[in-house]
Design a protein around this motif. Sequence first.
Motif, PDB file in Angstrom:
ATOM      1  N   LYS A  40     -15.251  -5.146  -4.665  1.00 26.76           N
ATOM      2  CA  LYS A  40     -14.173  -3.622  -4.711  1.00 26.76           C
ATOM      3  C   LYS A  40     -13.485  -2.883  -3.747  1.00 26.76           C
ATOM      4  O   LYS A  40     -13.063  -2.610  -3.663  1.00 26.76           O
ATOM      5  CB  LYS A  40     -15.382  -2.788  -5.429  1.00 26.76           C
ATOM      6  N   ALA A  41     -14.608  -2.715  -2.601  1.00 20.92           N
ATOM      7  CA  ALA A  41     -14.353  -2.396  -1.145  1.00 20.92           C
ATOM      8  C   ALA A  41     -12.689  -3.593  -0.672  1.00 20.92           C
ATOM      9  O   ALA A  41     -12.347  -2.490   0.539  1.00 20.92           O
ATOM     10  CB  ALA A  41     -15.709  -2.798  -0.734  1.00 20.92           C
ATOM     11  N   LEU A  42     -12.785  -4.422  -0.867  1.00 17.10           N
ATOM     12  CA  LEU A  42     -12.253  -4.921  -0.130  1.00 17.10           C
ATOM     13  C   LEU A  42     -10.328  -4.836  -1.007  1.00 17.10           C
ATOM     14  O   LEU A  42      -8.923  -4.612  -0.705  1.00 17.10           O
ATOM     15  CB  LEU A  42     -11.788  -6.579  -0.433  1.00 17.10           C
ATOM     16  N   ILE A  43     -10.967  -4.858  -2.023  1.00 18.30           N
ATOM     17  CA  ILE A  43      -9.618  -4.321  -2.565  1.00 18.30           C
ATOM     18  C   ILE A  43      -9.024  -2.551  -2.862  1.00 18.30           C
ATOM     19  O   ILE A  43      -7.068  -2.977  -2.200  1.00 18.30           O
ATOM     20  CB  ILE A  43     -10.025  -4.468  -4.194  1.00 18.30           C
ATOM     21  N   GLU A  44      -9.875  -1.697  -2.445  1.00 20.44           N
ATOM     22  CA  GLU A  44      -9.823  -0.852  -2.119  1.00 20.44           C
ATOM     23  C   GLU A  44      -8.754  -0.822  -0.780  1.00 20.44           C
ATOM     24  O   GLU A  44      -7.934   0.631  -0.231  1.00 20.44           O
ATOM     25  CB  GLU A  44     -11.252  -0.009  -1.687  1.00 20.44           C
ATOM     26  N   GLN A  45      -9.790  -1.651   0.576  1.00 12.52           N
ATOM     27  CA  GLN A  45      -9.127  -1.123   1.597  1.00 12.52           C
ATOM     28  C   GLN A  45      -7.927  -1.602   1.061  1.00 12.52           C
ATOM     29  O   GLN A  45      -6.597  -1.155   2.129  1.00 12.52           O
ATOM     30  CB  GLN A  45      -9.734  -2.133   1.982  1.00 12.52           C
ATOM     31  N   ALA A  46      -7.549  -2.687   0.228  1.00 13.04           N
ATOM     32  CA  ALA A  46      -5.941  -3.360   0.682  1.00 13.04           C
ATOM     33  C   ALA A  46      -5.511  -2.704   0.009  1.00 13.04           C
ATOM     34  O   ALA A  46      -4.202  -2.410   0.441  1.00 13.04           O
ATOM     35  CB  ALA A  46      -5.891  -5.035  -0.250  1.00 13.04           C
ATOM     36  N   LEU A  47      -5.702  -2.392  -1.058  1.00 17.95           N
ATOM     37  CA  LEU A  47      -5.155  -0.909  -1.269  1.00 17.95           C
ATOM     38  C   LEU A  47      -4.481   0.083  -0.675  1.00 17.95           C
ATOM     39  O   LEU A  47      -3.095   0.616  -0.401  1.00 17.95           O
ATOM     40  CB  LEU A  47      -5.469  -0.073  -2.375  1.00 17.95           C
ATOM     41  N   SER A  48      -5.120   0.684   0.143  1.00 18.63           N
ATOM     42  CA  SER A  48      -5.098   1.714   0.964  1.00 18.63           C
ATOM     43  C   SER A  48      -4.240   1.357   2.208  1.00 18.63           C
ATOM     44  O   SER A  48      -3.084   2.130   2.593  1.00 18.63           O
ATOM     45  CB  SER A  48      -6.559   2.303   1.440  1.00 18.63           C
ATOM     46  N   GLU A  49      -4.429   0.189   2.721  1.00 16.87           N
ATOM     47  CA  GLU A  49      -3.747  -0.067   3.354  1.00 16.87           C
ATOM     48  C   GLU A  49      -2.001  -0.359   3.622  1.00 16.87           C
ATOM     49  O   GLU A  49      -1.016  -0.441   4.216  1.00 16.87           O
ATOM     50  CB  GLU A  49      -4.004  -1.497   4.593  1.00 16.87           C
ATOM     51  N   SER A  50      -1.584  -1.546   1.884  1.00 12.83           N
ATOM     52  CA  SER A  50      -0.579  -1.233   1.249  1.00 12.83           C
ATOM     53  C   SER A  50       0.648  -0.117   0.627  1.00 12.83           C
ATOM     54  O   SER A  50       0.468  -0.072   0.193  1.00 12.83           O
ATOM     55  CB  SER A  50      -0.781  -2.106   0.254  1.00 12.83           C
ATOM     56  N   ASP A  51      -0.590   0.899   1.383  1.00  8.06           N
ATOM     57  CA  ASP A  51       0.106   2.188   0.468  1.00  8.06           C
ATOM     58  C   ASP A  51       0.084   2.439  -1.178  1.00  8.06           C
ATOM     59  O   ASP A  51       0.924   2.670  -1.640  1.00  8.06           O
ATOM     60  CB  ASP A  51       0.961   2.852   0.675  1.00  8.06           C
ATOM     61  N   LYS A  66      -1.665 -11.011 -12.150  1.00  6.46           N
ATOM     62  CA  LYS A  66      -2.571 -10.786 -12.865  1.00  6.46           C
ATOM     63  C   LYS A  66      -4.239 -10.540 -12.837  1.00  6.46           C
ATOM     64  O   LYS A  66      -5.220  -9.807 -12.912  1.00  6.46           O
ATOM     65  CB  LYS A  66      -2.294 -12.088 -14.296  1.00  6.46           C
ATOM     66  N   THR A  67      -4.346 -11.550 -11.952  1.00  6.35           N
ATOM     67  CA  THR A  67      -5.673 -12.062 -11.429  1.00  6.35           C
ATOM     68  C   THR A  67      -6.011  -9.754 -10.762  1.00  6.35           C
ATOM     69  O   THR A  67      -7.389  -9.356 -10.666  1.00  6.35           O
ATOM     70  CB  THR A  67      -5.564 -12.465 -10.313  1.00  6.35           C
ATOM     71  N   LEU A  68      -4.828  -9.564 -10.113  1.00  7.42           N
ATOM     72  CA  LEU A  68      -4.932  -8.739  -9.222  1.00  7.42           C
ATOM     73  C   LEU A  68      -5.064  -7.241 -10.717  1.00  7.42           C
ATOM     74  O   LEU A  68      -5.814  -6.490 -10.238  1.00  7.42           O
ATOM     75  CB  LEU A  68      -4.006  -7.881  -8.343  1.00  7.42           C
ATOM     76  N   TYR A  69      -4.290  -6.545 -11.270  1.00  8.22           N
ATOM     77  CA  TYR A  69      -4.303  -6.431 -12.595  1.00  8.22           C
ATOM     78  C   TYR A  69      -6.014  -6.658 -13.358  1.00  8.22           C
ATOM     79  O   TYR A  69      -6.336  -5.122 -13.812  1.00  8.22           O
ATOM     80  CB  TYR A  69      -3.168  -6.270 -12.916  1.00  8.22           C
ATOM     81  N   ASP A  70      -6.387  -7.626 -13.099  1.00 12.70           N
ATOM     82  CA  ASP A  70      -7.495  -7.756 -13.869  1.00 12.70           C
ATOM     83  C   ASP A  70      -8.652  -7.223 -13.325  1.00 12.70           C
ATOM     84  O   ASP A  70      -9.684  -6.114 -14.035  1.00 12.70           O
ATOM     85  CB  ASP A  70      -7.733  -9.438 -14.018  1.00 12.70           C
ATOM     86  N   LYS A  71      -8.721  -7.214 -11.904  1.00 10.87           N
ATOM     87  CA  LYS A  71      -9.727  -6.955 -11.064  1.00 10.87           C
ATOM     88  C   LYS A  71      -9.876  -5.026 -11.040  1.00 10.87           C
ATOM     89  O   LYS A  71     -10.778  -4.722 -10.956  1.00 10.87           O
ATOM     90  CB  LYS A  71      -9.770  -7.440  -9.969  1.00 10.87           C
ATOM     91  N   GLY A  76     -11.777   0.043 -12.807  1.00 10.03           N
ATOM     92  CA  GLY A  76     -11.487   1.335 -12.363  1.00 10.03           C
ATOM     93  C   GLY A  76     -10.729   1.429 -11.418  1.00 10.03           C
ATOM     94  O   GLY A  76     -10.946   3.191 -11.017  1.00 10.03           O
ATOM     95  N   LEU A  77     -10.240   0.306 -10.849  1.00  8.64           N
ATOM     96  CA  LEU A  77      -8.981   1.195  -9.488  1.00  8.64           C
ATOM     97  C   LEU A  77      -7.684   1.258  -9.961  1.00  8.64           C
ATOM     98  O   LEU A  77      -7.522   0.981 -10.794  1.00  8.64           O
ATOM     99  CB  LEU A  77      -9.676   0.157  -8.609  1.00  8.64           C
ATOM    100  N   LYS A  78      -6.745   2.790  -9.759  1.00 10.37           N
ATOM    101  CA  LYS A  78      -5.499   2.257 -10.181  1.00 10.37           C
ATOM    102  C   LYS A  78      -5.092   2.732  -9.090  1.00 10.37           C
ATOM    103  O   LYS A  78      -5.120   3.758  -8.229  1.00 10.37           O
ATOM    104  CB  LYS A  78      -5.432   4.240 -10.686  1.00 10.37           C
ATOM    105  N   PRO A  79      -3.848   2.145  -8.517  1.00 10.99           N
ATOM    106  CA  PRO A  79      -2.924   2.125  -7.507  1.00 10.99           C
ATOM    107  C   PRO A  79      -2.260   3.034  -7.003  1.00 10.99           C
ATOM    108  O   PRO A  79      -2.553   3.132  -5.854  1.00 10.99           O
ATOM    109  CB  PRO A  79      -2.112   0.955  -7.739  1.00 10.99           C
TER     110      PRO A  79
END
Length: 88
Positions: A40-51, A66-71, A76-79
Amino acid sequence: AAERFVLLGDEGGLRLDDQGSGALPGVPMSLPEQVEVFEKALIEQALSESDGVIKRTMERLGLPRKTLYDKLQKHGLKPADFRRRREG
């Protein structure tokens, strides 16, 4: 917690708080729980860095869409929550 675990080598292992997301002394997390927190922390970091841009987030993480959307759903993360407001 995940960054602290990786960067500092938390010798006691990660701990689980009431919501299952932070640290509470004396309540060790299992390996699968630690992996979930780290993922979750890695995904949050990537989302933040990718705006919050999915394509850039996918590329950063090396995941298919598809894998990213599943994760995202699993954690419970929203881009949109990671998109910077444009001043104009």
